[in-house]
Design a protein around this motif. Structure first.
Motif, PDB file in Angstrom:
ATOM      1  N   THR A   1       8.349 -15.020  -2.110  1.00 59.21           N
ATOM      2  CA  THR A   1       9.209 -14.036  -2.661  1.00 59.21           C
ATOM      3  C   THR A   1       8.776 -12.593  -2.207  1.00 59.21           C
ATOM      4  O   THR A   1       7.487 -12.443  -2.392  1.00 59.21           O
ATOM      5  CB  THR A   1       9.197 -14.208  -4.107  1.00 59.21           C
ATOM      6  OG1 THR A   1       9.781 -15.143  -4.716  1.00 59.21           O
ATOM      7  CG2 THR A   1      10.041 -12.866  -4.896  1.00 59.21           C
ATOM      8  N   VAL A   2       9.681 -11.844  -1.817  1.00 52.43           N
ATOM      9  CA  VAL A   2       9.222 -10.543  -1.399  1.00 52.43           C
ATOM     10  C   VAL A   2      10.061  -9.540  -2.031  1.00 52.43           C
ATOM     11  O   VAL A   2      11.129  -9.522  -1.947  1.00 52.43           O
ATOM     12  CB  VAL A   2       9.378 -10.455   0.452  1.00 52.43           C
ATOM     13  CG1 VAL A   2       8.960  -9.131   0.752  1.00 52.43           C
ATOM     14  CG2 VAL A   2       8.412 -11.436   1.209  1.00 52.43           C
ATOM     15  N   LEU A   3       9.263  -8.381  -2.594  1.00 48.35           N
ATOM     16  CA  LEU A   3       9.812  -7.367  -3.395  1.00 48.35           C
ATOM     17  C   LEU A   3       9.989  -6.150  -2.171  1.00 48.35           C
ATOM     18  O   LEU A   3       8.721  -5.890  -1.889  1.00 48.35           O
ATOM     19  CB  LEU A   3       9.117  -7.296  -4.656  1.00 48.35           C
ATOM     20  CG  LEU A   3       9.199  -5.907  -5.350  1.00 48.35           C
ATOM     21  CD1 LEU A   3      10.569  -6.111  -5.946  1.00 48.35           C
ATOM     22  CD2 LEU A   3       8.349  -5.489  -6.432  1.00 48.35           C
TER      23      LEU A   3
ATOM     24  N   GLY B   1      13.200 -18.688   0.995  1.00 52.07           N
ATOM     25  CA  GLY B   1      12.495 -18.085  -0.076  1.00 52.07           C
ATOM     26  C   GLY B   1      13.452 -16.926  -0.637  1.00 52.07           C
ATOM     27  O   GLY B   1      14.842 -17.312  -0.847  1.00 52.07           O
ATOM     28  N   ARG B   2      12.921 -16.078  -1.097  1.00 52.93           N
ATOM     29  CA  ARG B   2      13.818 -14.930  -1.946  1.00 52.93           C
ATOM     30  C   ARG B   2      13.364 -13.681  -1.606  1.00 52.93           C
ATOM     31  O   ARG B   2      12.074 -13.284  -1.526  1.00 52.93           O
ATOM     32  CB  ARG B   2      13.361 -15.215  -3.560  1.00 52.93           C
ATOM     33  CG  ARG B   2      13.912 -14.406  -4.370  1.00 52.93           C
ATOM     34  CD  ARG B   2      14.041 -15.017  -5.969  1.00 52.93           C
ATOM     35  NE  ARG B   2      12.326 -15.041  -6.216  1.00 52.93           N
ATOM     36  CZ  ARG B   2      12.000 -15.381  -7.483  1.00 52.93           C
ATOM     37  NH1 ARG B   2      12.721 -15.411  -8.732  1.00 52.93           N
ATOM     38  NH2 ARG B   2      10.742 -15.214  -7.776  1.00 52.93           N
ATOM     39  N   LEU B   3      14.249 -12.631  -1.589  1.00 49.81           N
ATOM     40  CA  LEU B   3      14.177 -11.006  -1.502  1.00 49.81           C
ATOM     41  C   LEU B   3      14.538 -10.537  -2.711  1.00 49.81           C
ATOM     42  O   LEU B   3      15.652 -10.749  -3.235  1.00 49.81           O
ATOM     43  CB  LEU B   3      14.851 -10.704  -0.395  1.00 49.81           C
ATOM     44  CG  LEU B   3      14.828 -11.238   1.137  1.00 49.81           C
ATOM     45  CD1 LEU B   3      15.577 -10.596   2.011  1.00 49.81           C
ATOM     46  CD2 LEU B   3      13.332 -11.518   1.279  1.00 49.81           C
ATOM     47  N   ILE B   4      13.581  -9.680  -3.557  1.00 51.43           N
ATOM     48  CA  ILE B   4      14.320  -8.830  -4.487  1.00 51.43           C
ATOM     49  C   ILE B   4      14.112  -7.537  -4.086  1.00 51.43           C
ATOM     50  O   ILE B   4      13.225  -7.005  -3.259  1.00 51.43           O
ATOM     51  CB  ILE B   4      13.154  -8.934  -5.755  1.00 51.43           C
ATOM     52  CG1 ILE B   4      12.939 -10.370  -6.294  1.00 51.43           C
ATOM     53  CG2 ILE B   4      13.748  -8.057  -6.901  1.00 51.43           C
ATOM     54  CD1 ILE B   4      11.739 -10.522  -7.278  1.00 51.43           C
TER      55      ILE B   4
ATOM     56  N   ILE C   1      20.578  -4.249   4.480  1.00 47.97           N
ATOM     57  CA  ILE C   1      19.844  -5.772   4.076  1.00 47.97           C
ATOM     58  C   ILE C   1      20.738  -6.494   3.142  1.00 47.97           C
ATOM     59  O   ILE C   1      21.036  -7.685   3.142  1.00 47.97           O
ATOM     60  CB  ILE C   1      18.500  -5.850   3.867  1.00 47.97           C
ATOM     61  CG1 ILE C   1      17.610  -5.564   5.166  1.00 47.97           C
ATOM     62  CG2 ILE C   1      17.870  -7.247   3.113  1.00 47.97           C
ATOM     63  CD1 ILE C   1      16.181  -5.480   5.007  1.00 47.97           C
ATOM     64  N   ILE C   2      20.816  -5.685   1.907  1.00 51.47           N
ATOM     65  CA  ILE C   2      21.629  -6.381   0.867  1.00 51.47           C
ATOM     66  C   ILE C   2      23.065  -6.644   1.107  1.00 51.47           C
ATOM     67  O   ILE C   2      23.545  -7.802   0.630  1.00 51.47           O
ATOM     68  CB  ILE C   2      21.847  -5.497  -0.211  1.00 51.47           C
ATOM     69  CG1 ILE C   2      20.305  -5.076  -0.876  1.00 51.47           C
ATOM     70  CG2 ILE C   2      22.986  -5.650  -1.454  1.00 51.47           C
ATOM     71  CD1 ILE C   2      20.280  -3.805  -1.910  1.00 51.47           C
TER      72      ILE C   2
ATOM     73  N   ALA D   1      19.243  -6.315  -6.088  1.00 50.65           N
ATOM     74  CA  ALA D   1      19.638  -7.499  -5.403  1.00 50.65           C
ATOM     75  C   ALA D   1      18.720  -8.467  -5.365  1.00 50.65           C
ATOM     76  O   ALA D   1      17.262  -8.199  -5.061  1.00 50.65           O
ATOM     77  CB  ALA D   1      20.185  -7.113  -4.225  1.00 50.65           C
ATOM     78  N   VAL D   2      19.161  -9.847  -5.745  1.00 47.91           N
ATOM     79  CA  VAL D   2      18.263 -10.866  -5.522  1.00 47.91           C
ATOM     80  C   VAL D   2      19.128 -11.808  -4.323  1.00 47.91           C
ATOM     81  O   VAL D   2      20.092 -12.053  -4.578  1.00 47.91           O
ATOM     82  CB  VAL D   2      18.239 -11.725  -6.709  1.00 47.91           C
ATOM     83  CG1 VAL D   2      17.387 -12.804  -6.479  1.00 47.91           C
ATOM     84  CG2 VAL D   2      17.508 -10.835  -8.035  1.00 47.91           C
TER      85      VAL D   2
END
Ligand SMILES: [Zn+2]
Length: 359
Positions: free
Chosen positions: A71-73, A103-106, A92-93, A62-63
């Motif tokens: 960006t946090v992986l 920002g962004r979560l991967i 979380i997804i 999921a992005v």
């Protein structure tokens, strides 16, 4: 999936490895790392077994992206029999209000999916341990290809890495965040602060005996702020550890500045910083038999004390063998199954940071 929808993502696939060599990947995905909003899809590893000539092993990803920021992986299911992280990342997804993001979560909740769906530590496809597969091989087996894609594409696109583990089927571990040390003091301090922000009962400096094939090691090589956690184990879901993990992951995201309006967990204090400095921390079986631990997780132990005994029910005239702690500290991890064979890890003793004393 249209060709157009794949193009932005495919552009990222010709990546530069940690050795500086361009590596071409066969992986393709139906999520776009550069699109705002919530995307839930898969990345596909071409896989051609007997019953599926042109098939793929597809890994859920999921992005979640909103606004400018880091960006946090996030990964779980690195080992397939470790469950708290898989639950929390799936939540979380589904549930995270992405308007809270900057920002962004991967997010990859079952990164070694073949292992996760079989409840095994390692992949049943190629027998490999994902956490010993980095930096991976884009032309290798399924596990090696997942690792290469994560290493070359996803870590290269990230600023921080959160890796959620537990003791799996063979160990029970005191719920803890892991402090990853590097040769760069400022990088280590970033990792330490992120580990403390997780709010586990203890933080432990641990480096898998210096193994550089782990996901955390690869993330640090890529310069990412890196924190991993160990959440109980026994091949089950610990309610206590799950509570810690549900609170800890958002707390770290808040600390990293990618999630706002977070109620931070109480940071792990410096007084609760432990270390697993090397081989002396490990209590290893020296015979086949049945292991009896003499301590519970979290109990204090002294160097030279008997950590447990190996019994020989099939040879009852033989006296049990004592296994001794080689350093003082706490009983950080213990073996879960009763049966042991020579070389099995029966216990791990973590010492107060900077105080390891040998027997
Ligand atoms: Zn693990």
């Amino acid at each position: 999936m249209t060709r157009d929808s794949r193009e932005p993502f495919l552009k990222t696939l010709l990546a530069v490895s940690s050795e500086g060599t361009a590596r071409k990947h066969l992986v393709f995905s139906d999520v776009d790392l550069h699109r705002e909003g919530r995307q839930v899809g898969y990345f596909h590893i071409p896989h051609s077994p007997d019953d599926d000539a042109w098939g793929t092993t597809r890994i859920p990803i999921a992005v979640l992206s909103h606004g400018d920021g880091p960006t946090v992986l996030l990964e779980a299911g690195n080992h397939g029999d470790e469950y708290e992280g898989q639950i929390v990342l799936s939540e979380i997804i589904r549930d995270l209000d992405i308007s809270r993001l900057r920002g962004r979560l991967i997010v990859i909740p079952a990164i070694n999916l073949p292992a996760a769906i079989s409840g095994k530590r390692n992949s049943p496809i190629d027998g490999l341990n994902f956490n010993r597969a980095f930096p991976g091989d884009p032309n290798g087996s399924v596990t090696q290809q997942i690792a290469a894609f994560v290493n070359d594409v996803l870590m290269a696109a990230s600023d921080a890495f959160i890796s959620l583990h537990s003791g799996g089927s063979s160990l029970d571990i005191l719920p803890s965040s892991i402090v990853h040390c590097t040769g760069d003091t400022s990088h280590t301090e970033r990792n330490l602060a992120a580990a403390a922000a997780f709010g586990a009962p203890v933080s432990v400096v641990l480096d898998n005996l210096g193994d550089t094939r782990t996901a955390a090691s690869a993330a640090m090589t890529a310069g990412l702020t890196t924190v991993s956690v160990e959440m109980a184990g026994q091949g089950t879901v610990s309610r206590e550890a799950l509570t810690i993990c549900r609170r800890g992951v958002p707390s770290v995201l808040g600390h990293l500045g990618v999630l706002k309006d977070v109620t931070p967990a109480t940071p792990t204090s410096a007084a609760m910083l432990y270390e697993v400095p090397g081989p002396a921390a490990y209590v290893i079986a020296n015979a086949d038999g049945v292991f009896e631990p003499l301590f519970s997780i979290g109990e204090p132990v002294e160097a030279g004390q008997v950590a447990g005994r190996i019994h020989f029910p099939s040879d009852p005239g033989r006296a049990p063998l004592d296994l001794r702690c080689q350093q003082s500290g706490i009983f950080y991890a213990k073996r879960q199954p009763g049966l042991v064979r020579q070389g099995n890890c029966c216990a791990v003793v973590a010492s107060r940071a900077g105080t390891a004393s040998r027997a």
